[in-house]
Design a protein around this motif. Structure first.
Motif, mmCIF file in Angstrom:
data_model
loop_
_atom_site.group_PDB
_atom_site.id
_atom_site.type_symbol
_atom_site.label_atom_id
_atom_site.label_comp_id
_atom_site.label_asym_id
_atom_site.label_seq_id
_atom_site.Cartn_x
_atom_site.Cartn_y
_atom_site.Cartn_z
ATOM 1 N N LEU A 1 0.834 -1.182 0.000
ATOM 2 C CA LEU A 1 0.000 0.000 0.000
ATOM 3 C C LEU A 1 0.883 1.251 0.000
ATOM 4 C CD1 LEU A 1 -2.686 -0.980 2.675
ATOM 5 C CD2 LEU A 1 -2.603 -1.525 0.234
ATOM 6 N N SER A 2 0.387 2.288 -0.647
ATOM 7 C CA SER A 2 1.081 3.566 -0.657
ATOM 8 C C SER A 2 0.151 4.664 -0.170
ATOM 9 C CB SER A 2 1.570 3.902 -2.072
ATOM 10 O OG SER A 2 2.550 2.989 -2.500
ATOM 11 N N CYS A 3 0.736 5.654 0.461
ATOM 12 C CA CYS A 3 -0.011 6.818 0.915
ATOM 13 C C CYS A 3 0.758 8.042 0.439
ATOM 14 C CB CYS A 3 -0.146 6.804 2.429
ATOM 15 S SG CYS A 3 -1.015 8.227 3.127
ATOM 16 N N THR A 4 0.140 8.824 -0.401
ATOM 17 C CA THR A 4 0.770 10.005 -0.970
ATOM 18 C C THR A 4 0.147 11.255 -0.356
ATOM 19 O OG1 THR A 4 1.143 8.838 -3.040
ATOM 20 C CG2 THR A 4 1.313 11.223 -3.097
ATOM 21 N N ALA A 5 1.009 12.189 0.047
ATOM 22 C CA ALA A 5 0.539 13.412 0.688
ATOM 23 C C ALA A 5 0.626 14.582 -0.278
ATOM 24 C CB ALA A 5 1.371 13.704 1.927
ATOM 25 N N SER A 6 -0.339 15.480 -0.136
ATOM 26 C CA SER A 6 -0.357 16.655 -1.000
ATOM 27 C C SER A 6 0.317 17.859 -0.355
ATOM 28 C CB SER A 6 -1.799 17.019 -1.339
ATOM 29 O OG SER A 6 -2.485 17.396 -0.158
ATOM 30 N N ALA A 7 0.677 17.763 0.909
ATOM 31 C CA ALA A 7 1.300 18.886 1.603
ATOM 32 C C ALA A 7 2.677 19.200 1.023
ATOM 33 C CB ALA A 7 1.431 18.570 3.090
ATOM 34 N N SER A 8 3.171 20.393 1.325
ATOM 35 C CA SER A 8 4.507 20.763 0.833
ATOM 36 C C SER A 8 5.578 19.888 1.461
ATOM 37 C CB SER A 8 4.780 22.232 1.131
ATOM 38 O OG SER A 8 4.700 22.473 2.530
ATOM 39 N N THR A 9 5.302 19.398 2.649
ATOM 40 C CA THR A 9 6.212 18.489 3.325
ATOM 41 C C THR A 9 5.441 17.619 4.299
ATOM 42 O OG1 THR A 9 8.129 18.324 4.802
ATOM 43 C CG2 THR A 9 6.698 20.231 5.096
ATOM 44 N N ILE A 10 5.913 16.425 4.539
ATOM 45 C CA ILE A 10 5.307 15.556 5.558
ATOM 46 C C ILE A 10 6.235 15.394 6.756
ATOM 47 C CG2 ILE A 10 3.881 14.299 3.916
ATOM 48 C CD1 ILE A 10 5.903 11.984 4.121
ATOM 49 N N SER A 11 7.347 16.102 6.737
ATOM 50 C CA SER A 11 8.322 15.937 7.812
ATOM 51 C C SER A 11 7.790 16.234 9.208
ATOM 52 C CB SER A 11 9.553 16.796 7.530
ATOM 53 O OG SER A 11 10.202 16.345 6.369
ATOM 54 N N PRO A 12 6.870 17.211 9.372
ATOM 55 C CA PRO A 12 6.370 17.482 10.729
ATOM 56 C C PRO A 12 5.405 16.440 11.273
ATOM 57 C CG PRO A 12 6.098 19.380 9.276
ATOM 58 C CD PRO A 12 6.386 18.196 8.419
ATOM 59 N N TYR A 13 5.103 15.425 10.480
ATOM 60 C CA TYR A 13 4.049 14.498 10.866
ATOM 61 C C TYR A 13 4.558 13.075 11.050
ATOM 62 C CZ TYR A 13 1.218 18.354 9.138
ATOM 63 O OH TYR A 13 0.680 19.589 8.930
ATOM 64 N N ALA A 14 4.124 12.472 12.141
ATOM 65 C CA ALA A 14 4.206 11.024 12.229
ATOM 66 C C ALA A 14 3.048 10.476 11.398
ATOM 67 C CB ALA A 14 4.090 10.573 13.679
#
Length: 126
Positions: A19-32
């Motif tokens: 499975l893959s999860c793609t984020a639209s945010a500019s970055t996902i670094s701040p998130y677990a």
């Protein structure tokens, strides 16, 4: 953060899916980030989670040794490699994100996650 899960499908017992999860945010670094699953009529169930850096991972007992979570922050993608699938793994799988500060104490608490993808169906059947 908008998340989109993909990669579900029909697989035989003992098979694998990623499975893959793609984020639209500019970055996902701040998130677990984490994966949950739900069978109709049941509560959403924790599957796996990863800290913001990927350096820490956690798994539900019934998937340990079979599933592997990882993330690539530069590509804004999280994956769940699922091997040795069993019929009881059949569910809709959701990816989710929470603030990195909450990871240690709340990684397996669905109510702590503020962002959710739409879900992808995984069916394990012969």
């Amino acid at each position: 953060v908008q998340l989109q899960a993909s990669g579900g499908g029909l697989v035989r017992p003992g098979g694998s899916l990623k499975l893959s999860c793609t984020a639209s945010a500019s970055t996902i670094s701040p998130y677990a980030m984490g994966w949950f699953r739900r069978v109709p009529g049941q509560e959403r169930e924790f599957v796996a989670a990863t800290s913001w850096s990927g350096g820490s991972t956690e798994y539900a007992d019934d998937v340990k040794g079979r599933f592997s979570i990882s993330r690539h922050n530069a590509k804004k993608v999280m994956t769940l490699q699922m091997d040795g699938l069993k019929p009881e793994d059949t569910a809709v799988y959701y990816c989710a994100a929470l603030d990195w500060q909450s990871y240690r104490d709340h990684y397996n608490d669905a109510s702590a996650y503020g962002y959710w993808g739409q879900g992808t169906q995984v069916t394990v059947s012969s």
